[in-house]
Design a protein around this motif. Structure first.
Motif, PDB file in Angstrom:
ATOM      1  N   ALA A   1       0.817  -1.219   0.000  1.00 16.02           N
ATOM      2  CA  ALA A   1       0.000   0.000   0.000  1.00 16.02           C
ATOM      3  C   ALA A   1       0.850   1.269   0.000  1.00 16.02           C
ATOM      4  N   ILE A   2       2.116   1.183   0.448  1.00 22.88           N
ATOM      5  CA  ILE A   2       2.973   2.371   0.445  1.00 22.88           C
ATOM      6  C   ILE A   2       3.953   2.341  -0.727  1.00 22.88           C
ATOM      7  N   GLY A   3       3.759   1.374  -1.647  1.00 22.20           N
ATOM      8  CA  GLY A   3       4.579   1.331  -2.850  1.00 22.20           C
ATOM      9  C   GLY A   3       5.735   0.361  -2.827  1.00 22.20           C
ATOM     10  N   GLU A   4       5.768  -0.542  -1.854  1.00 26.65           N
ATOM     11  CA  GLU A   4       6.815  -1.560  -1.855  1.00 26.65           C
ATOM     12  C   GLU A   4       6.499  -2.597  -2.928  1.00 26.65           C
ATOM     13  N   ASN A   5       7.449  -2.809  -3.845  1.00 24.59           N
ATOM     14  CA  ASN A   5       7.207  -3.643  -5.021  1.00 24.59           C
ATOM     15  C   ASN A   5       7.972  -4.955  -4.972  1.00 24.59           C
ATOM     16  N   VAL A   6       7.333  -5.995  -5.500  1.00 25.38           N
ATOM     17  CA  VAL A   6       7.959  -7.308  -5.622  1.00 25.38           C
ATOM     18  C   VAL A   6       9.116  -7.209  -6.607  1.00 25.38           C
ATOM     19  N   VAL A   7      10.271  -7.776  -6.223  1.00 31.13           N
ATOM     20  CA  VAL A   7      11.409  -7.779  -7.142  1.00 31.13           C
ATOM     21  C   VAL A   7      11.863  -9.188  -7.505  1.00 31.13           C
ATOM     22  N   ASP A   8      11.528 -10.191  -6.689  1.00 32.57           N
ATOM     23  CA  ASP A   8      12.020 -11.542  -6.982  1.00 32.57           C
ATOM     24  C   ASP A   8      11.092 -12.583  -6.354  1.00 32.57           C
ATOM     25  N   MET A   9      10.760 -13.591  -7.155  1.00 28.38           N
ATOM     26  CA  MET A   9       9.936 -14.700  -6.667  1.00 28.38           C
ATOM     27  C   MET A   9      10.559 -16.033  -7.069  1.00 28.38           C
ATOM     28  N   GLY A  10      11.840 -16.026  -7.446  1.00 30.90           N
ATOM     29  CA  GLY A  10      12.487 -17.235  -7.943  1.00 30.90           C
ATOM     30  C   GLY A  10      12.785 -18.225  -6.842  1.00 30.90           C
ATOM     31  N   LEU A  11      12.699 -19.524  -7.173  1.00 28.09           N
ATOM     32  CA  LEU A  11      13.125 -20.557  -6.225  1.00 28.09           C
ATOM     33  C   LEU A  11      14.623 -20.435  -6.015  1.00 28.09           C
TER      34      LEU A  11
END
Length: 289
Positions: free
Chosen positions: A270-280
């Motif tokens: 909600a404050i703009g923190e974005n996903v950068v990695d979801m790799g195993l």
């Protein structure tokens, strides 16, 4: 060869994929493949070396629900190029969205310990195998998010394949209509007990794909071919009388990573923190025979 691997015609993908649909009413020995999710396994980088969380980021070890693989291969040596080992599985693909892509509607999605692949051992080329190469396509896991000082549980659907055609997909009672291709890193999220859903895209090239064979057997950019080595070589003679069960243990150790704005170790979209990695974060294959 690397480029051709991920541009195979749909008809070939169906032909190979159909091998996994054998009837169980047979006494012949089978190759059986299952997945395990290990929160304590080493957290690796793209070269297969242990790595901490990047500066300025934070990460969680998600609670994995299900997973799907797009491609599975046994490789004989560190010099076996991708596609030149024994290909065991290649999921259906489609050009419905334009460029060639994994057909999500036909992906086989399994939970931990569930059989992902079951094929006759006679269809596996006899030989000695040291490595497994597994291209992952879809992940579904639970994470915690923070909003206005309160923590909530939610579920994230993560698409890490090289390209995926998605009509619609769902998280519980939350439906997401895409009707198009999505590149590696597309994700969708829904809270478990609150009516809220959203979706987004991780940066191109940011998904970690551990490949300890990078110096001798590279993988195509944007693919998700995770490579792992058997502790002891797997030998297939062609004379087996019992099933061979291969378990692919995947490291989920802090595998969900985001860029922090409020440095509190809490994921706050909600404050703009974005996903950068979801790799195993690594693959350790083992077998029983």
């Amino acid at each position: 060869m690397k480029k051709i691997l991920f541009l195979l015609p749909v008809i070939i993908a169906f032909a190979i994929g159909s091998v996994s649909c054998n009837s169980d009413d047979t006494d012949e020995p089978m190759l059986i493949v299952k997945f395990r999710f290990d929160p304590n396994q080493a957290r690796l980088n793209n070269l297969g070396a242990p790595v901490p969380i990047a500066s300025g980021n934070a990460a969680q070890t998600p609670a994995f629900n299900t997973i799907s693989s797009h491609y599975l291969e046994f490789a004989q040596t560190a010099y076996t190029q991708l596609g030149e080992g024994t290909v065991l599985y290649h999921a259906p693909e489609t050009t419905q969205g334009g460029a060639n892509a994994i057909d999500f509607s036909q992906s086989k999605i399994v939970s931990e310990g569930e059989v992902f692949l079951k094929i006759p051992l006679r269809s596996v080329t006899a030989g000695t195998y040291r490595y497994v190469r597994c291209s992952l396509g879809y992940q579904n896991f639970g994470i915690s998010v923070r909003s206005n000082g309160a923590d909530y549980d939610g579920t994230l659907a993560s698409f890490v394949g090289f390209n995926t055609y998605i009509g619609t997909h769902s998280i519980g009672n939350n439906f997401f209509t895409v009707d198009g291709n999505r590149a590696q890193g597309y994700w969708a999220f829904a809270l478990d007990d609150v009516p809220y859903q959203t979706s987004g895209q991780a940066p191109a090239g940011a998904t970690t794909v551990p490949n300890p064979l990078a110096a001798t057997s590279a993988i195509p950019p944007g693919s998700c071919v995770v490579t792992g080595q058997f502790l002891n070589d797997l030998q297939i003679t062609g004379n087996e009388t019992d099933d061979v069960v291969v378990t692919l243990s995947l490291s989920v150790n802090h595998s969900f990573e985001w860029h922090e704005i409020n440095a509190d170790g809490k994921f706050e979209p909600a404050i703009g923190e974005n996903v950068v990695d979801m790799g195993l974060r690594g693959l350790i294959p083992s077998f029983e025979q």
